[in-house]
Enzyme design. Sequence first.
Site, PDB file in Angstrom:
ATOM      1  N   ASP A 257     149.365  -4.236 -68.194  1.00 35.31           N
ATOM      2  CA  ASP A 257     148.742  -2.945 -68.497  1.00 35.31           C
ATOM      3  C   ASP A 257     149.128  -2.447 -69.884  1.00 35.31           C
ATOM      4  OD1 ASP A 257     147.581  -2.844 -65.976  1.00 35.31           O
ATOM      5  OD2 ASP A 257     149.233  -1.689 -65.121  1.00 35.31           O
ATOM      6  N   ARG A 258     148.266  -1.640 -70.459  1.00 37.36           N
ATOM      7  CA  ARG A 258     148.506  -1.080 -71.789  1.00 37.36           C
ATOM      8  C   ARG A 258     149.811  -0.296 -71.836  1.00 37.36           C
ATOM      9  NH1 ARG A 258     145.959   3.460 -75.296  1.00 37.36           N
ATOM     10  NH2 ARG A 258     145.660   4.517 -73.338  1.00 37.36           N
TER      11      ARG A 258
END
Length: 178
Positions: free
Chosen positions: A43-44
Site C-alpha cells: 500500500d501507498r
Amino acid sequence: MPRLILFNKPHGVLSQFSDEGSGRPTLADYIDIPGIYPAGRLDRDSEGLLLLTDNGKHQARIADPRYKKPKTYLVQVEGLPDDAALAALQNGITLKDGPTLPAQARRIPPPDIWARVPPIRYRKSVPDSWIELTITEGRNRQVRRMTAHIGHPTLRLVRWRIGEWSLDGLDLGGWRDA
C-alpha cells in the site's frame, strides 16, 4: 534466470510504474529498469520490501498466496498489546472476509530503522509499541485490519521480509538485485 530486484519502498510511493498526471511518486522515480514488474503490492501508506521481477511465472510464484511465502512486518501500533492480544493473532482471527491463518506475533523493541516521512502522529495520552508479525496470506490491508481487530490500530507498517529475501542492508529508496 529471472531477474529479481529488492526495493525498499518509501511511504507514499505507489507500487506501480505510472500514475498519469497525479504527481504522486511511483516506482519509476526510483528504478529505471525496463521490463520488470512488482511481484505483489505494498500500500501507498506502507513501507519496506517490494520484490520486482522480469518473469511472469516467477512473479506469480512470489505473489500468489497459494505458495504461502511468509511475510514479516514490523508494525508500530497504538497502545501496548498484551499476551491475549498477541495470542489472538497467533491463533488466527476472524475478519469480515473470513478467518486468518495463524500468524507469528511478538512484541519487539522499537527497531533501528529510518525515520518515516511524514512522521507518524504522536499522542501524549496514548502510548505506542512495536510488534513483529509474520503472515502467510496477502489479503488487502490484512495486517492493518488484524491489529485493529485486536484493539491496536497500526500507526506504521514496514514489510521487512518476504520468504528468504529481506531489507537487511538496503537503504530507504534503494534497490539491489537478489
